[in-house]
Design a protein around this motif. Structure first.
Motif, PDB file in Angstrom:
ATOM      1  N   MET A 154       0.826  -1.205   0.000  1.00  0.00           N
ATOM      2  CA  MET A 154       0.000   0.000   0.000  1.00  0.00           C
ATOM      3  C   MET A 154       0.859   1.254   0.000  1.00  0.00           C
ATOM      4  SD  MET A 154      -2.980  -1.214   2.689  1.00  0.00           S
ATOM      5  CE  MET A 154      -4.125  -2.534   2.280  1.00  0.00           C
ATOM      6  N   PHE A 155       1.884   1.260   0.830  1.00  0.00           N
ATOM      7  CA  PHE A 155       2.783   2.416   0.873  1.00  0.00           C
ATOM      8  C   PHE A 155       3.508   2.590  -0.463  1.00  0.00           C
ATOM      9  CE2 PHE A 155       3.591   2.841   5.752  1.00  0.00           C
ATOM     10  CZ  PHE A 155       2.281   3.271   5.902  1.00  0.00           C
ATOM     11  N   GLY A 156       3.831   1.474  -1.128  1.00  0.00           N
ATOM     12  CA  GLY A 156       4.457   1.571  -2.443  1.00  0.00           C
ATOM     13  C   GLY A 156       3.583   2.290  -3.442  1.00  0.00           C
ATOM     14  N   CYS A 157       2.262   2.180  -3.258  1.00  0.00           N
ATOM     15  CA  CYS A 157       1.292   2.872  -4.118  1.00  0.00           C
ATOM     16  C   CYS A 157       0.971   4.266  -3.608  1.00  0.00           C
ATOM     17  CB  CYS A 157       0.009   2.054  -4.213  1.00  0.00           C
ATOM     18  SG  CYS A 157       0.200   0.459  -5.040  1.00  0.00           S
ATOM     19  N   GLY A 158       1.642   4.691  -2.518  1.00  0.00           N
ATOM     20  CA  GLY A 158       1.349   5.995  -1.940  1.00  0.00           C
ATOM     21  C   GLY A 158       0.011   6.033  -1.230  1.00  0.00           C
ATOM     22  N   ASN A 170       0.131   9.398  12.448  1.00  0.00           N
ATOM     23  CA  ASN A 170      -0.068  10.794  12.076  1.00  0.00           C
ATOM     24  C   ASN A 170       1.015  11.322  11.135  1.00  0.00           C
ATOM     25  OD1 ASN A 170      -2.368  12.283  12.644  1.00  0.00           O
ATOM     26  ND2 ASN A 170      -1.899  12.329  14.834  1.00  0.00           N
ATOM     27  N   GLU A 171       1.834  10.406  10.572  1.00  0.00           N
ATOM     28  CA  GLU A 171       2.854  10.819   9.616  1.00  0.00           C
ATOM     29  C   GLU A 171       2.589  10.208   8.243  1.00  0.00           C
ATOM     30  OE1 GLU A 171       7.626  10.208   8.957  1.00  0.00           O
ATOM     31  OE2 GLU A 171       6.902  10.562  11.006  1.00  0.00           O
ATOM     32  N   ASN A 172       2.468   8.866   8.201  1.00  0.00           N
ATOM     33  CA  ASN A 172       2.117   8.209   6.936  1.00  0.00           C
ATOM     34  C   ASN A 172       0.857   7.368   7.045  1.00  0.00           C
ATOM     35  OD1 ASN A 172       3.005   5.969   8.361  1.00  0.00           O
ATOM     36  ND2 ASN A 172       4.941   5.797   7.253  1.00  0.00           N
ATOM     37  N   GLY A 173       0.212   7.431   8.209  1.00  0.00           N
ATOM     38  CA  GLY A 173      -1.019   6.688   8.443  1.00  0.00           C
ATOM     39  C   GLY A 173      -1.480   6.866   9.871  1.00  0.00           C
ATOM     40  N   LEU A 174      -2.451   6.069  10.252  1.00  0.00           N
ATOM     41  CA  LEU A 174      -3.000   6.137  11.610  1.00  0.00           C
ATOM     42  C   LEU A 174      -3.023   4.737  12.216  1.00  0.00           C
ATOM     43  CD1 LEU A 174      -6.026   8.543  10.950  1.00  0.00           C
ATOM     44  CD2 LEU A 174      -3.839   9.142  12.021  1.00  0.00           C
ATOM     45  N   ILE A 175      -2.832   4.663  13.540  1.00  0.00           N
ATOM     46  CA  ILE A 175      -2.830   3.387  14.258  1.00  0.00           C
ATOM     47  C   ILE A 175      -4.018   3.372  15.216  1.00  0.00           C
ATOM     48  CG2 ILE A 175      -1.558   1.943  15.897  1.00  0.00           C
ATOM     49  CD1 ILE A 175       1.027   3.056  14.706  1.00  0.00           C
ATOM     50  N   PHE A 176      -4.761   2.276  15.204  1.00  0.00           N
ATOM     51  CA  PHE A 176      -5.942   2.158  16.064  1.00  0.00           C
ATOM     52  C   PHE A 176      -5.881   0.869  16.870  1.00  0.00           C
ATOM     53  CE2 PHE A 176      -7.037   0.090  12.070  1.00  0.00           C
ATOM     54  CZ  PHE A 176      -7.652  -1.084  12.477  1.00  0.00           C
ATOM     55  N   LYS A 177      -6.712   0.794  17.900  1.00  0.00           N
ATOM     56  CA  LYS A 177      -6.792  -0.407  18.733  1.00  0.00           C
ATOM     57  C   LYS A 177      -8.188  -1.012  18.753  1.00  0.00           C
ATOM     58  CE  LYS A 177      -2.992   0.832  21.860  1.00  0.00           C
ATOM     59  NZ  LYS A 177      -2.569   1.086  23.262  1.00  0.00           N
ATOM     60  N   THR A 226      -1.393  14.950   2.898  1.00  0.00           N
ATOM     61  CA  THR A 226      -0.185  15.059   3.722  1.00  0.00           C
ATOM     62  C   THR A 226       0.483  13.696   3.865  1.00  0.00           C
ATOM     63  OG1 THR A 226      -1.079  16.925   4.970  1.00  0.00           O
ATOM     64  CG2 THR A 226       0.725  15.699   5.986  1.00  0.00           C
ATOM     65  N   PHE A 227      -0.324  12.679   4.152  1.00  0.00           N
ATOM     66  CA  PHE A 227       0.223  11.320   4.287  1.00  0.00           C
ATOM     67  C   PHE A 227       0.867  10.862   2.975  1.00  0.00           C
ATOM     68  CE2 PHE A 227      -3.005  10.048   7.830  1.00  0.00           C
ATOM     69  CZ  PHE A 227      -2.287  10.820   8.733  1.00  0.00           C
ATOM     70  N   ARG A 228       0.199  11.127   1.863  1.00  0.00           N
ATOM     71  CA  ARG A 228       0.741  10.716   0.561  1.00  0.00           C
ATOM     72  C   ARG A 228       2.078  11.414   0.276  1.00  0.00           C
ATOM     73  NH1 ARG A 228      -2.738   7.851  -2.766  1.00  0.00           N
ATOM     74  NH2 ARG A 228      -4.931   7.809  -2.135  1.00  0.00           N
ATOM     75  N   GLU A 229       2.151  12.656   0.647  1.00  0.00           N
ATOM     76  CA  GLU A 229       3.402  13.398   0.447  1.00  0.00           C
ATOM     77  C   GLU A 229       4.521  12.802   1.294  1.00  0.00           C
ATOM     78  OE1 GLU A 229       5.698  16.194  -1.444  1.00  0.00           O
ATOM     79  OE2 GLU A 229       3.567  15.753  -1.828  1.00  0.00           O
ATOM     80  N   ASN A 230       4.181  12.407   2.527  1.00  0.00           N
ATOM     81  CA  ASN A 230       5.183  11.834   3.425  1.00  0.00           C
ATOM     82  C   ASN A 230       5.628  10.436   2.997  1.00  0.00           C
ATOM     83  OD1 ASN A 230       5.053  14.143   4.982  1.00  0.00           O
ATOM     84  ND2 ASN A 230       3.617  13.282   6.462  1.00  0.00           N
ATOM     85  N   LEU A 231       4.844   9.782   2.145  1.00  0.00           N
ATOM     86  CA  LEU A 231       5.185   8.435   1.691  1.00  0.00           C
ATOM     87  C   LEU A 231       6.145   8.432   0.497  1.00  0.00           C
ATOM     88  CD1 LEU A 231       1.726   6.615   1.972  1.00  0.00           C
ATOM     89  CD2 LEU A 231       3.815   6.032   3.216  1.00  0.00           C
ATOM     90  N   LYS A 232       6.434   9.586  -0.047  1.00  0.00           N
ATOM     91  CA  LYS A 232       7.281   9.636  -1.244  1.00  0.00           C
ATOM     92  C   LYS A 232       8.687   9.112  -0.979  1.00  0.00           C
ATOM     93  CE  LYS A 232       4.832  13.211  -3.833  1.00  0.00           C
ATOM     94  NZ  LYS A 232       4.882  14.563  -4.435  1.00  0.00           N
TER      95      LYS A 232
END
Length: 482
Positions: free
Chosen positions: A401-405, A423-430, A455-461
């Motif tokens: 998924m990250f490879g696809c941005g 909060n940088e490239n995604g979100l973590i939940f419980k 923002t997340f997509r930009e950080n995944l570059k």
């Protein structure tokens, strides 16, 4: 010089033949057998020192073992001839199928025994069947391998078989640690079951006999060192080049194809021109609809280490929030595609069929290898429910998924922060409530407002820039002849 070498070889073979004939006529049969075995092993060791013949043992569905497929392609790029030994079922990636340096050896599934037989007896028969098959393939169907790489898990019987073959051939024996086999077995039998305890001993004993080790996280590297004194190198999963954002025209073609089988992708009106997400305007080409739903995707093997009731519960809460807020909620409709196949798929399909959604459409497609990256590259949010039996491996689906941005919402476990940065490239939940809240935060005002997603997509570059082949060349290639 070549004539001298040729003569030397003839003399060696003549001496060996004379020795074997002498032993035979003196009835020294046991010594004769030992010398033949020694010569066979010596031939293998000579090849192993400088050879370029790799054998990759999966003992799973080859088509559903992407990391081992990537290993095979990387070996082939170094001009290795590669044999992959594993089960069929799924079609591997076309790059594997079409590569003339890569040959697949498909194992037969173990025979199904009567259910009234004790489970331990069924398990032993299955293992013996696998051992016999593996030995036959490795000794008769493939060339002497210079390198043997084993996917772990499963540990039984592959680690033993690879170690024994390494003794005969002198190959470099490498384990790629994806997880621990005994912890997966413990999910169904319990950690104190005698079979699980034996599996742990087996995995440790034969695992330590390998010549090289790679693993998927730093947490696993530290655990192997601390508990089993195994020195491993962390080789993070990285996406190959096929995982990237899908161009708009390809999205449209994919959605048109999926709409033939899955209602959520269709427009319900003009077939061949419109989908739920896109429209071919003819004059301006393909455009995205301004009122399109959000596409959420999750992939799974439908096993016990992924509780999809969490996602279903979150979608119910999302639906309630949309209905309660009406238009003022500014929440889009959802299409949720859950790809993959596995033992629990039918159970969850039955649970999904019982749900009465108005604004959420769930489908469970099984995609061809070349279609899966296209769908990931077309989605808006990825969801990962992988929790890991050991807490030491990372979900490869998130890497893809990250490879696809594609930004991801992932359920929390021990070492997830090595991949997903909250909060940088995604979100973590419980919990399902947290996941439902995160979907609303990310999608409120969609598709006009996508600030957090962008923002997340930009950080995944930066993640997208470093691919599998570069990582493999940096980490694996330098160790092959050490």
């Amino acid at each position: 010089m070549s004539k001298v070498k040729h003569l030397d070889l003839i003399l060696q073979l003549s001496l060996i033949t004379f020795m074997e004939v002498y032993l035979y006529f003196n009835e020294l049969y046991s010594l004769m057998f030992v010398t033949i075995l020694f010569l066979y092993m010596a031939s293998g060791f000579r090849i192993a020192r400088s050879g370029s013949q790799a054998c990759i043992i999966v003992l799973g569905d080859i088509g559903r073992s992407p990391r081992m497929q990537y290993h095979a392609l990387s070996f082939a790029k170094l001009k290795f001839d590669v044999d992959i030994v594993g089960y069929g079922g799924s079609i591997p990636h076309p790059d594997i199928v079409n590569n003339t340096r890569i040959k697949r050896h498909i194992l037969r599934e173990p025979p199904k025994l009567p259910q009234f037989l004790p489970k331990i007896f069924q398990y032993v028969i299955k293992v013996l069947f696998q051992v016999c098959q593996l030995f036959f393939v490795l000794f008769f169907n493939i060339k002497w391998p210079s390198h043997i790489m084993v996917q772990n898990p499963p540990s039984i019987p592959t680690l033993f078989v690879a170690w024994f073959v390494r003794l005969i051939y002198g190959s470099k024996y490498i384990i790629d640690w994806h997880n621990y086999g005994y912890t997966i077995l413990g999910l169904s039998l319990g950690s104190w079951n005698p079979l699980v305890r034996f599996a742990k001993w087996f995995e440790k004993f034969f695992g330590k006999k390998a010549d090289g080790h790679f693993c998927v996280t730093n947490a696993m590297k530290e655990d192997l060192q601390k508990n089993w004194s195994i020195k491993a190198c962390t080789l993070y999963d990285r996406p190959p080049e096929i995982f990237k954002e899908t161009p708009l025209t390809q999205k449209h073609e994919l959605f048109l194809k999926l709409s033939e089988d899955y209602f959520g992708f269709g427009d319900g009106s003009t077939r061949g021109i419109k989908t739920a997400f896109t429209e071919d305007t003819r004059s301006s080409g393909v455009v995205e609809k301004s009122d399109r739903p959000a596409l959420v995707i999750s992939s799974t093997s439908w096993t016990e280490d992924e509780d999809f009731s969490i996602l279903l519960g979150a979608l119910e809460l999302y639906e309630k929030a949309k209905i309660a807020g009406g238009k003022s909620s500014h929440l889009p409709n959802l299409v949720c595609a859950i790809t993959g196949k596995g033992p629990q798929k039918k159970f969850y399909q039955q649970e999904i069929a019982k749900m009465n959604f108005k604004h959420v459409n769930i489908c469970t497609p099984w995609l061809a290898a070349e279609e899966y990256p296209l769908l990931l590259g077309s989605a808006d949010i990825g969801v990962c429910l992988h929790t890991s039996s050991s807490g030491l491996d990372l979900p490869m689906k998130v890497v893809d998924m990250f490879g696809c941005g594609l930004p991801v919402c992932a359920i929390d476990f021990n070492c997830l922060d090595e991949l997903v940065k909250h909060n940088e490239n995604g979100l973590i939940f419980k919990t399902e409530a947290e996941l439902a809240e995160q979907l609303q935060i990310l999608l409120r005002g969609f598709p006009e407002k996508q600030n957090k997603l962008k923002t997340f997509r930009e950080n995944l570059k930066s993640f997208q820039a470093y691919r599998w082949q570069e990582s493999w060349t940096d980490k694996v290639k330098p160790t092959l002849y050490i």
